[in-house]
Each structure stands twice: as C-alpha cells, then as structure tokens.
Scaffold this motif. Structure first.
Motif: not given
Length: 518
Positions: A266-276
C-alpha cells in the motif's frame, strides 16, 4: 548508531544554555551595531565583505572550537557566525552567479560544522548546508518552464537524500571520534531534506485552507509534453519505497510477515502517486532500524504531510482521490486486523480493558456535546438562510475562470479603498468590524464605509467582516462546487448572501451579470 550514542559534548542543562544564550544574544546586538559603525562602507565595497566575514567567522570559530570556554562567551560567538556568514554571503552574491554563491556558502557551512563542538550547532549548520547546496543545484533553471523547475528541485532534494544515505553508511565505518562529528551534522542535513521533500509535495490536507500563502504549492500535474518526467519521478519514488521496505525486513526479521508485506505494498502504491514519498519512506526505514527515533519520527511526520498533499493534486477528480484514500485506509485496517495476535485476554485484563461507568458517561457526554455543537451551527445557518435578507455584492473585476482551482473558485468582492484603508491588522479584537452598505432596488449592496456606530439610513445595513490570511474579508473568499461544474460557475459576477439584523452574513450562491441564477 542510535540516538543514545549521540552524546552531547557538554552536560549543561538545556534551560541554562537557553537562558545564557538569550542573554548573550541581547548583549551581542549593540556589539554588532558598533562593529557596523566602525567599519562603515568598508563592509560593502571591494574585498570588504570577504575580509570582515572571514575575520568574524575565524574569531567565532576560535571560541566555539575551544574546549573550556565560559558558556556566556560561547553563546556570544554564535551571533558572530551569523554576522560573518552574512557578510560573506553579501560579497558572494554580489560577485558570483547565484548557483556558485549558494554552493560556496553550503561548503563554508559544512566546514564550520566540522570545526565547532556543540552538537546542536552542527545540526543547524548541517541543515543550512543542505538548503544551500539544494538551491545551488536548482537555482539556475528557476527561470525555465514549470515542469523544468519541478524536475530540477526534485533532483536537488533527492541528491541531498542520497548524500545523507552516504553519510549514514559512512558513520558506521569510521572512528567514533569522527562519527561524533558526522552524526549531528547529518541529522540536521536530513531534517532540512525532509522539509524540502515535503515542500515539493505541496500543502497538506486542511492546512492549505488556512495557510494559502505557503510557497510549497508546487506538486501538481505536468503538461503532456513533460509527462515522461513525472513518470520517471514516480518510478524512482516506487523503487525507493520498495528499497526501504526490503531494508527494514532485512534488519528486523520480525517484519517478514505476509500482512506487513501488504502494508508495504500500500505504501509503495502511494509512493508511486507521490514522487517524494519514496525517499521519505527510505529515510524512515534507515532511521528506525538504526534506532534514530527522533529522525524516524520526523520522517513519519514528513510522510504524513506528503500523503495529505495528495488531496490537492488537481490532475485527479476529488471523488477519485477520496475513493483511493478510503480504499487504502480500508486495506490497511484489514491488514492490521489480520496481523493482530489471536490470544484471548485473561479475565482480569478483559475487565481492565472494559470501560467503567464514569468512562461510559464521559464518552456519552462528549459525543452529545459534539453533536450538539455541530447541530447548533447547522441550525444557525439554516435559520439565517430562511430568514435573512437576500442581498447581492459584486465580484471584483477579474475573470473567474482564471481563479478556478479544482473544486472551488477563489472569490474577491469589490471593497472600496477607503474601507480597506480604515481596517487595521488586529485580528484578535473582541468584536469583528462591520461595514456599512447601501442597498439599491435590485438588492445589490454597495459597500460605503466602516461602521462607527452612527445611525443607518433606511436603505443601509451592516455586514460583518471575517478574518482570513491576516486581513479582513467579506464573509468568505471561496465558493465550493461539485466536480465538473466549473463552466457553470465561470460566468459569476455577483455573490448572493443572506444577512440578519446583527450583520451576520452567509454566502448562499453566485449570480450572473443580470443577477440570474447559475
């Protein structure tokens, strides 16, 4: 190296250091003024800024590097660092390109951080060096396109993050005496980098409604011609988040569980959406697994800020963003329940966990109070809409379509210059100011003046002003609408209000040029 290994170089209680530092800074003010008057124009001409800056820095470093110096004298040297650095910065920005000046100042900050002995000062100088070097990397393309500026700043802050990772590895392989210097310096460097990554992400959820002047409102969509830049940033963020999860699982075998792998997904998915977000999650993993708990907490706050900033991404409809966040939260809740231990609590533990009678009453009273306050506010607004006088106020001359921002329109009502000049900046006054307005036959208000208590004419009424962003405005500065209705509201020329006898007003709609409903 953990926080416990970051032993300070002195055992002075921090309240003593703080109070002594305050006294030293107050004593340093007249000294700085005296030095400025003594040197005069020499500070601003020729080699003067470099001579004065280097001399003051050298004198301050002699004091701050010494082992046994009275605390008051030590604190007197801290303003000397600021004065010397300021003089040096004046000369550098006068004679060199901005990027080279920033790079030089960052290098000087690093050198000074190595020479001083106080850990807190090393941390501050490390943070300053990170900011200076990030600006050195990004300042030249600042005049380029929006996508170029975003891309270069993203690279600059990730370069700072990479430098911190290198210091993180280095501190474990060098002698303790050298590690004691690198550790606080790198801690300050990381804190500045986390702030920079959060700044790049933009304003976080709810805070943006109160701090609209914040400069970090930059992490938005890019145009189609530079879409590949955003894709590369997203891929890098995803890779960094995965690297952080793998490192944490490597260092802490207890994390190698299926449900925690789901959390990492889930955190990796959010990291994909938020580049920083990926770089922040990697910093969180590295800090936590080495027991740098304060840095880990700072990284956690930065991660929460960046995730909250997704709310303001205009490339996504609001409904889609809400669905994504709800789905992510639901998945995390299910994973947490999956990973919860299955052991049944003992009878004593179960009785201790159960709420007592007073606790139940407290919960009930708090719930009733919350519902009561919320319903009272709703009732007041419904009453104002039903019984208030309908009036209209003209919008300031501007194309509303240029003020569209996602799901709301920025409003600016026409206020006379005499009224704005009469308003002061005191937003903490006991009573809000009122404006006096004249109403014509159509119900359109023309604001005339501030209310000074004089009787009103038959066609006049009072309307209350509201504090916002350090100034007084007319009720509100935004009109919210559903996704996809921007074209409908783009023709607005008047705001429709309801006003009661006390001057309390509520914006209930927008009207077109002929007061026609939109």
């Amino acid at each position: 190296m953990s926080d416990s290994l970051m032993a300070p170089t002195e055992n002075r209680p921090w309240p003593v250091v703080l109070l002594t530092g305050l006294g030293a800074w107050l004593a340093a003010v007249p000294l700085i003024i005296f030095v400025g008057m003594l040197f005069g124009d020499f500070v601003t001409r020729g080699a003067g800024p470099y001579v004065v800056g280097l001399l003051v820095l050298a004198g301050s470093l002699v004091v701050l590097h010494a082992r046994q110096v009275p605390l008051f004298v030590e604190q007197l040297a801290v303003p000397g660092l600021i004065v010397g650095g300021g003089a040096l910065a004046f000369g550098l920005f006068r004679d060199l390109p901005d990027a080279l000046a920033f790079a030089t100042l960052g290098t000087v900050a690093l050198a000074v951080a190595v020479l001083v002995r106080a850990d807190w000062l090393r941390a501050l100088l490390g943070a300053l060096a990170a900011v200076m070097l990030a600006l050195a990397l990004a300042i030249d393309p600042w005049r380029g396109s929006h996508a170029t500026r975003l891309g270069v700043f993203w690279l600059a802050w990730h370069g700072c993050a990479a430098a911190w990772v290198a210091a993180h590895v280095l501190v474990r392989r060098i002698a303790p005496v050298h590690a004691a210097v690198v550790e606080p310096l790198s801690a300050g460097w990381l804190l500045a980098t986390l702030c920079g990554l959060a700044w790049w992400a933009g304003m976080t959820f709810l805070v943006g409604a109160n701090l609209t002047g914040f400069a970090g409102d930059v992490a938005r969509s890019v145009d189609d011609g530079h879409r590949w830049i955003g894709t590369l940033q997203q891929a890098a963020s995803l890779a960094l988040a995965v690297a952080g999860a793998l490192w944490a699982a490597h260092r802490w075998p207890g994390l190698r569980q299926p449900w925690l792998a789901g959390v990492a997904g889930v955190l990796a998915l959010l990291a994909w959406l938020m580049p920083t977000l990926g770089a922040v999650l990697l910093a969180l993993a590295l800090s936590a697994t080495t027991r740098r708990w304060r840095l880990a907490a700072a990284a956690g706050v930065a991660a929460a800020w960046i995730i909250g900033a997704f709310y303001y991404q205009l490339a996504w409809p609001l409904a889609h963003k809400a669905l994504l966040m709800v789905a992510a939260g639901a998945v995390l809740a299910l994973l947490a329940r999956w990973g919860r231990p299955r052991r049944e609590p003992s009878g004593i533990a179960a009785r201790a966990a159960a709420p007592t009678g007073p606790q139940r009453w407290g919960i009930a009273v708090c719930a009733a109070a919350v519902l009561g306050v919320a319903n009272l506010a709703i009732w007041q607004k419904e009453s104002l809409i039903a019984h208030g006088q309908p009036v209209f106020i003209e919008l300031a001359p501007a194309d509303p379509r240029s003020l569209m921002q996602g799901d709301f329109m920025r409003l600016n009502f026409r206020l006379p210059a005499t009224l704005e000049q009469g308003l002061d900046d005191d937003l903490l006054r006991a009573q809000r100011p009122h404006a006096v307005a004249r109403r014509d036959g159509r119900g359109v208000l023309v604001l005339l003046r501030l209310d000074n208590g004089t009787p009103l004419a038959a066609d006049e009424l009072r309307i209350e002003l509201t504090p916002k962003d350090g100034r007084w405005i007319l009720v509100t500065d935004a009109w919210f609408f559903r996704e996809g209705e921007a074209q409908r509201w783009s023709g607005a020329r008047f705001g429709e209000f309801r006003v009661d006898d006390s001057g309390r007003a509520l914006l209930v709609g927008l009207r077109g040029p002929e007061l026609q409903p939109l």
